[in-house]
Design an enzyme around this catalytic site. Structure first.
Site, PDB file in Angstrom:
ATOM      1  N   HIS A 232       0.815  -1.213   0.000  1.00 45.22           N
ATOM      2  CA  HIS A 232       0.000   0.000   0.000  1.00 45.22           C
ATOM      3  C   HIS A 232       0.855   1.273   0.000  1.00 45.22           C
ATOM      4  O   HIS A 232       0.637   2.135  -0.850  1.00 45.22           O
ATOM      5  CB  HIS A 232      -1.049   0.049   1.104  1.00 45.22           C
ATOM      6  CG  HIS A 232      -1.929   1.230   0.879  1.00 45.22           C
ATOM      7  ND1 HIS A 232      -2.933   1.244  -0.055  1.00 45.22           N
ATOM      8  CD2 HIS A 232      -1.876   2.490   1.356  1.00 45.22           C
ATOM      9  CE1 HIS A 232      -3.476   2.441  -0.115  1.00 45.22           C
ATOM     10  NE2 HIS A 232      -2.843   3.221   0.728  1.00 45.22           N
ATOM     11  N   TYR A 236       1.713   5.559  -2.258  1.00 44.05           N
ATOM     12  CA  TYR A 236       2.018   6.945  -1.860  1.00 44.05           C
ATOM     13  C   TYR A 236       3.391   7.361  -2.358  1.00 44.05           C
ATOM     14  O   TYR A 236       3.640   8.550  -2.565  1.00 44.05           O
ATOM     15  CB  TYR A 236       1.840   7.130  -0.350  1.00 44.05           C
ATOM     16  CG  TYR A 236       0.380   6.991  -0.040  1.00 44.05           C
ATOM     17  CD1 TYR A 236      -0.516   7.980  -0.438  1.00 44.05           C
ATOM     18  CD2 TYR A 236      -0.132   5.832   0.517  1.00 44.05           C
ATOM     19  CE1 TYR A 236      -1.880   7.826  -0.277  1.00 44.05           C
ATOM     20  CE2 TYR A 236      -1.489   5.671   0.694  1.00 44.05           C
ATOM     21  CZ  TYR A 236      -2.359   6.671   0.290  1.00 44.05           C
ATOM     22  OH  TYR A 236      -3.703   6.505   0.438  1.00 44.05           O
ATOM     23  N   HIS A 383      -9.574   0.755 -11.104  1.00 47.85           N
ATOM     24  CA  HIS A 383      -9.232   1.739 -10.067  1.00 47.85           C
ATOM     25  C   HIS A 383      -7.800   2.257 -10.233  1.00 47.85           C
ATOM     26  O   HIS A 383      -7.567   3.451 -10.310  1.00 47.85           O
ATOM     27  CB  HIS A 383      -9.421   1.111  -8.681  1.00 47.85           C
ATOM     28  CG  HIS A 383      -8.639   1.787  -7.609  1.00 47.85           C
ATOM     29  ND1 HIS A 383      -9.007   3.015  -7.090  1.00 47.85           N
ATOM     30  CD2 HIS A 383      -7.494   1.451  -6.976  1.00 47.85           C
ATOM     31  CE1 HIS A 383      -8.114   3.388  -6.187  1.00 47.85           C
ATOM     32  NE2 HIS A 383      -7.191   2.462  -6.102  1.00 47.85           N
ATOM     33  N   PHE A 384      -6.827   1.337 -10.311  1.00 49.95           N
ATOM     34  CA  PHE A 384      -5.461   1.873 -10.210  1.00 49.95           C
ATOM     35  C   PHE A 384      -4.925   2.426 -11.528  1.00 49.95           C
ATOM     36  O   PHE A 384      -3.888   3.072 -11.527  1.00 49.95           O
ATOM     37  CB  PHE A 384      -4.492   0.906  -9.517  1.00 49.95           C
ATOM     38  CG  PHE A 384      -4.279  -0.417 -10.176  1.00 49.95           C
ATOM     39  CD1 PHE A 384      -3.727  -0.518 -11.439  1.00 49.95           C
ATOM     40  CD2 PHE A 384      -4.600  -1.588  -9.499  1.00 49.95           C
ATOM     41  CE1 PHE A 384      -3.516  -1.735 -12.031  1.00 49.95           C
ATOM     42  CE2 PHE A 384      -4.392  -2.821 -10.087  1.00 49.95           C
ATOM     43  CZ  PHE A 384      -3.846  -2.892 -11.361  1.00 49.95           C
ATOM     44  N   HIS A 385      -5.650   2.238 -12.633  1.00 45.65           N
ATOM     45  CA  HIS A 385      -5.248   3.011 -13.816  1.00 45.65           C
ATOM     46  C   HIS A 385      -5.653   4.482 -13.677  1.00 45.65           C
ATOM     47  O   HIS A 385      -5.126   5.338 -14.386  1.00 45.65           O
ATOM     48  CB  HIS A 385      -5.814   2.404 -15.103  1.00 45.65           C
ATOM     49  CG  HIS A 385      -5.032   1.203 -15.553  1.00 45.65           C
ATOM     50  ND1 HIS A 385      -5.291  -0.052 -15.099  1.00 45.65           N
ATOM     51  CD2 HIS A 385      -3.957   1.080 -16.378  1.00 45.65           C
ATOM     52  CE1 HIS A 385      -4.430  -0.910 -15.631  1.00 45.65           C
ATOM     53  NE2 HIS A 385      -3.599  -0.246 -16.409  1.00 45.65           N
ATOM     54  N   ARG A 446      -9.996 -10.080 -13.025  1.00 42.39           N
ATOM     55  CA  ARG A 446      -8.770  -9.499 -13.560  1.00 42.39           C
ATOM     56  C   ARG A 446      -7.814 -10.641 -13.873  1.00 42.39           C
ATOM     57  O   ARG A 446      -8.111 -11.804 -13.599  1.00 42.39           O
ATOM     58  CB  ARG A 446      -8.150  -8.514 -12.559  1.00 42.39           C
ATOM     59  CG  ARG A 446      -7.622  -9.190 -11.305  1.00 42.39           C
ATOM     60  CD  ARG A 446      -7.139  -8.196 -10.271  1.00 42.39           C
ATOM     61  NE  ARG A 446      -5.841  -7.626 -10.623  1.00 42.39           N
ATOM     62  CZ  ARG A 446      -5.011  -7.064  -9.735  1.00 42.39           C
ATOM     63  NH1 ARG A 446      -5.340  -7.028  -8.453  1.00 42.39           N
ATOM     64  NH2 ARG A 446      -3.862  -6.546 -10.110  1.00 42.39           N
ATOM     65  N   ARG A 447      -6.635 -10.309 -14.428  1.00 42.96           N
ATOM     66  CA  ARG A 447      -5.560 -11.274 -14.638  1.00 42.96           C
ATOM     67  C   ARG A 447      -6.065 -12.542 -15.311  1.00 42.96           C
ATOM     68  O   ARG A 447      -5.814 -13.652 -14.866  1.00 42.96           O
ATOM     69  CB  ARG A 447      -4.921 -11.629 -13.295  1.00 42.96           C
ATOM     70  CG  ARG A 447      -4.216 -10.463 -12.657  1.00 42.96           C
ATOM     71  CD  ARG A 447      -3.605 -10.804 -11.322  1.00 42.96           C
ATOM     72  NE  ARG A 447      -2.587  -9.828 -10.968  1.00 42.96           N
ATOM     73  CZ  ARG A 447      -2.004  -9.748  -9.796  1.00 42.96           C
ATOM     74  NH1 ARG A 447      -2.320 -10.581  -8.828  1.00 42.96           N
ATOM     75  NH2 ARG A 447      -1.073  -8.847  -9.560  1.00 42.96           N
TER      76      ARG A 447
HETATM   77  C1  HEM Z   1      -1.076   2.151 -22.764  1.00 43.47           C
HETATM   78  C2  HEM Z   1      -1.606   2.288 -21.600  1.00 43.47           C
HETATM   79  C3  HEM Z   1      -2.146   1.137 -20.788  1.00 43.47           C
HETATM   80  C4  HEM Z   1      -2.982   0.108 -21.170  1.00 43.47           C
HETATM   81  C5  HEM Z   1      -3.620  -0.122 -22.515  1.00 43.47           C
HETATM   82  C6  HEM Z   1      -3.156  -0.743 -20.017  1.00 43.47           C
HETATM   83  C7  HEM Z   1      -3.945  -1.896 -19.975  1.00 43.47           C
HETATM   84  C8  HEM Z   1      -4.033  -2.765 -18.914  1.00 43.47           C
HETATM   85  C9  HEM Z   1      -4.945  -3.881 -18.806  1.00 43.47           C
HETATM   86  C10 HEM Z   1      -5.991  -4.264 -19.855  1.00 43.47           C
HETATM   87  C11 HEM Z   1      -4.703  -4.500 -17.620  1.00 43.47           C
HETATM   88  C12 HEM Z   1      -5.473  -5.660 -17.003  1.00 43.47           C
HETATM   89  C13 HEM Z   1      -5.005  -6.995 -17.410  1.00 43.47           C
HETATM   90  C14 HEM Z   1      -5.661  -8.116 -16.634  1.00 43.47           C
HETATM   91  O1  HEM Z   1      -5.917  -8.013 -15.428  1.00 43.47           O
HETATM   92  O2  HEM Z   1      -5.893  -9.167 -17.259  1.00 43.47           O
HETATM   93  C15 HEM Z   1      -3.620  -3.789 -16.976  1.00 43.47           C
HETATM   94  C16 HEM Z   1      -3.058  -4.120 -15.768  1.00 43.47           C
HETATM   95  C17 HEM Z   1      -2.134  -3.330 -15.086  1.00 43.47           C
HETATM   96  N1  HEM Z   1      -1.656  -2.081 -15.470  1.00 43.47           N
HETATM   97 FE1  HEM Z   1      -2.040  -1.158 -17.215  1.00 43.47          FE
HETATM   98  N2  HEM Z   1      -2.416  -0.221 -18.978  1.00 43.47           N
HETATM   99  C18 HEM Z   1      -1.807   0.933 -19.411  1.00 43.47           C
HETATM  100  C19 HEM Z   1      -1.001   1.789 -18.676  1.00 43.47           C
HETATM  101  C20 HEM Z   1      -0.588   1.550 -17.374  1.00 43.47           C
HETATM  102  C21 HEM Z   1       0.201   2.456 -16.591  1.00 43.47           C
HETATM  103  C22 HEM Z   1       0.699   3.829 -17.055  1.00 43.47           C
HETATM  104  C23 HEM Z   1       0.435   1.843 -15.401  1.00 43.47           C
HETATM  105  C24 HEM Z   1       1.209   2.312 -14.203  1.00 43.47           C
HETATM  106  C25 HEM Z   1       2.016   3.314 -14.159  1.00 43.47           C
HETATM  107  C26 HEM Z   1      -0.205   0.540 -15.460  1.00 43.47           C
HETATM  108  C27 HEM Z   1      -0.157  -0.405 -14.452  1.00 43.47           C
HETATM  109  C28 HEM Z   1      -0.800  -1.622 -14.489  1.00 43.47           C
HETATM  110  C29 HEM Z   1      -0.700  -2.608 -13.439  1.00 43.47           C
HETATM  111  C30 HEM Z   1       0.130  -2.488 -12.160  1.00 43.47           C
HETATM  112  C31 HEM Z   1      -1.532  -3.689 -13.814  1.00 43.47           C
HETATM  113  C32 HEM Z   1      -1.808  -4.961 -13.018  1.00 43.47           C
HETATM  114  C33 HEM Z   1      -0.964  -6.089 -13.436  1.00 43.47           C
HETATM  115  C34 HEM Z   1      -1.345  -7.332 -12.684  1.00 43.47           C
HETATM  116  O3  HEM Z   1      -2.540  -7.590 -12.486  1.00 43.47           O
HETATM  117  O4  HEM Z   1      -0.423  -8.031 -12.257  1.00 43.47           O
HETATM  118  N3  HEM Z   1      -0.826   0.403 -16.657  1.00 43.47           N
HETATM  119  N4  HEM Z   1      -3.246  -2.723 -17.783  1.00 43.47           N
HETATM  120 CU   LIG Z   2      -3.875  -0.176  -0.639  1.00 47.29          CU
END
Ligand code: HEM
Ligand SMILES: [Cu+2]
Length: 562
Positions: A232, A236, A383-385, A446-447
């Site tokens: 968490h 921050y 949420h975290f996007h 997710r995932r």
């Molecule tokens: C081009 C821009 C982006 C696209 C299209 C995108 C798309 C996605 C999608 C579709 C997922 C979900 C996949 C799933 O759960 O099956 C995901 C997960 C995630 N994204 Fe992005 N994202 C983008 C940018 C970012 C940025 C800028 C960050 C952080 C600075 C970020 C951090 C994450 C994280 C931490 C996860 C979770 C990974 C996991 O579940 O282990 N994303 N993203």
């Molecule tokens: Cu948290």
């Protein structure tokens, strides 16, 4: 004078850190669009579904760990040098850079190993399909954990350079208040030192020996708890640098001054105190943690809203002051008098706006009972996007339009692309994240490479699963375009020749209510760190004691009374 001419050495450091962070952003965004198209079934030709988790690990690690940490290191180096008016200590700073880069290469190579058939390297399969929340029982190649540990150790060393700068400055300025930007950097780093202890112990004491085969078992509950102890506060660590930008640079971009230095200091101290004793809100569904302690974590999380609400007030008040300086009148019409055509300003404002939406969905995540509704659904990435993926990422991109000219002496190129870019990101994120939230409420996980929910009828959910999927795909594609636009502007600017005079500078105007109105006790780091540690002992002590009571490597925990 331009920053690069006053502080050429620190400028070189910041440029190198930004360069690594931009490369990570580019690859991460490519993986992001692959995921968005794959999991929605729009196009599955890039990777096989079995490799989806490798790509997802790469996306999470490159964006949430590498892009963020390198960008923050660069921003902080600039902020400390700019506000203390001195070059950063070079040897410490460059050691930090190389340690972090080595860690990044190790982690990246391990992840790529998973795509190229997991060759055996040093007796272990080279792969790391463990996602960016790399706790047990999923196991990666030791190189991945060593890489992750080096990224964190490198960030610790980078922090030493900021503290050394302060001590050197202090010996020349014994009675002055710590300048606000440096204060924000150091408070963030103290929070980071306290909170990364958890992941450091997890990785060094358990995951590395386990992946090397030196120990056979780990306690999944203990290692998860150590991970979330860090997992968490890391948010921050992403957010406080964005706040630094919103508090100290955004008012200037709006043509005004920060409303209140004391409020800004209070907010940062509140984050130091409250960021860590909340990690159990990621473990509401974990057995073995007494509900009373989950409840404490929830209460502390809700308290964390306070500094964010204070920030919303202070930043909006400062921007409004700026608009009124530019002749604005009326209750809301001042919004029109803001420089929406300046990419740095527009990007930061849009990032702040999205952060408000992210704050609301975060409150739902943090609520102990409604969390069960959205736990592990696609709501959570929705949420975290909004938070790390926009509040941090869009602020980082936006402020680069302002900062990169100063650390290179080169004018921003491709201005027309830069002006549009924050809006493209904003629209893409609004579409993708909104659909992710709704799909999560419908129960879509997710995932998951191929969530096969099409045939289900979800009563009470507006729209259809197909429509949500298309929105996720379109939004994800727009975001990829947004990232590409940013990188084109940066590449063209970095490769251009120097010439002409810059229209931007790093002089930060005095706040309306300045540091002399801030009680001196706010700068007492020893006191605040001690209280932060005490709160952690209260929130984590008994549950952690019970997890280790049955042996460090034995799974589970005996019950403890609450
Ligand atoms: C081009 C821009 C982006 C696209 C299209 C995108 C798309 C996605 C999608 C579709 C997922 C979900 C996949 C799933 O759960 O099956 C995901 C997960 C995630 N994204 Fe992005 N994202 C983008 C940018 C970012 C940025 C800028 C960050 C952080 C600075 C970020 C951090 C994450 C994280 C931490 C996860 C979770 C990974 C996991 O579940 O282990 N994303 N993203
Ligand atoms: Cu948290």
């Amino acid at each position: 004078m331009v920053f690069v001419d006053s502080y050429p050495k620190t400028s070189k450091l910041v440029r190198s850190e930004f360069l690594v962070s931009f490369v990570a952003l580019g690859i991460g965004a490519l993986f992001g669009v692959i995921q968005a198209l794959h999991r929605t079934g729009v196009f599955r030709g890039f990777v096989s579904s079995a490799d989806y988790y490798t790509i997802l690990t790469g996306h999470g690690v490159l964006l949430a760990l590498v892009f963020t940490t390198f960008f923050i290191a660069g921003l902080f180096a600039w902020a400390v040098a700019n506000s203390l008016e001195r070059e950063l200590p070079q040897r410490i700073s460059w050691s930090a850079f190389w340690i972090m880069l080595t860690g990044t290469v190790l982690a990246a190579v391990s992840i790529i190993g998973g795509i190229v058939g997991s060759p055996t390297i040093l007796g272990h399969d080279l792969e790391a399909d463990v996602l960016f929340t790399f706790y047990a029982p999923m196991k990666a190649h030791p190189a991945f954990y060593i890489g992750a540990a080096l990224i964190i150790v490198g960030s610790w060393v980078a922090g030493l350079a900021y503290f050394k700068s302060l001590w050197d400055w202090r010996s020349e300025n014994p009675d002055e208040r710590i300048p606000l930007q440096t204060f924000m950097v150091l408070t963030t780093m103290l929070m980071w030192y306290v909170s990364t202890i958890g992941v450091a112990v997890e990785v060094v004491a358990f995951l590395i020996p386990w992946s090397l085969g030196l120990i056979q078992n780990v306690d999944p509950l203990l290692t998860r708890t150590l991970f979330w102890y860090f997992g968490h506060p890391v948010v921050y660590f992403w957010l406080m640098p964005a706040y630094l930008v919103w508090y100290t640079i955004l008012p200037k971009l709006a043509g005004g001054r920060l409303f209140s230095d004391p409020l800004a200091r209070v907010v940062f101290v509140a984050f130091l105190l409250l960021s860590t004793p909340v990690g159990f809100h990621h473990q509401y569904t974990d057995p073995g943690i007494p509900s009373g302690y989950k409840f404490i974590a929830m209460t502390n999380t809700m308290f964390l809203l306070l500094p964010s609400l204070l920030t919303a007030f202070t930043v909006v008040a400062s921007v409004e002051h700026g608009a009124r300086q530019r002749g604005a009148k009326g209750y809301l019409s001042w919004l029109r008098n803001l420089p929406w055509g300046k990419p740095a300003f527009a990007g930061c404002m849009l990032a702040g706006l999205m952060f408000a939406a992210g704050g609301f969905s975060g409150m739902i995540n943090a609520g102990m009972n409604i969390n069960y509704l959205i736990h592990n659904t696609i709501w959570v990435p929705g949420h975290f996007h909004l938070t790390v993926g926009t509040a941090f990422a869009l602020t980082a991109m936006a402020i680069s339009y302002w900062l990169v000219p100063q650390i290179t002496g080169k004018k921003l190129r491709q201005r027309s692309i830069a002006v549009l870019q924050p809006y493209v990101w904003f629209v893409g994120m609004a579409v993708m994240s909104n659909a992710m939230h709704r799909a999560g409420l419908a129960g879509i996980p997710r995932r998951t490479a191929e969530p096969t929910y099409d045939e289900f009828a979800f009563e009470g959910v507006a729209g259809t699963v197909g429509e949500m999927r298309i929105q996720i795909a379109i939004g994800g594609f727009l975001l990829f375009v947004g990232a590409a636009m940013f990188l084109i502007v940066m590449a063209d600017t970095l490769l251009a020749r120097r010439g002409g005079t810059l229209s931007v500078n790093g002089n930060i105007p005095e706040p309306l209510s300045g540091a002399d109105h801030s009680p001196r006790i706010l700068d007492n780091y020893k006191l605040w760190t001690a209280i932060a540690l005490l709160l952690i002992v209260i929130a984590y002590g008994p549950p952690l004691a019970s997890m280790v009571a049955d042996g460090l490597f034995a799974p589970g925990s005996p019950p403890i009374p609450v």
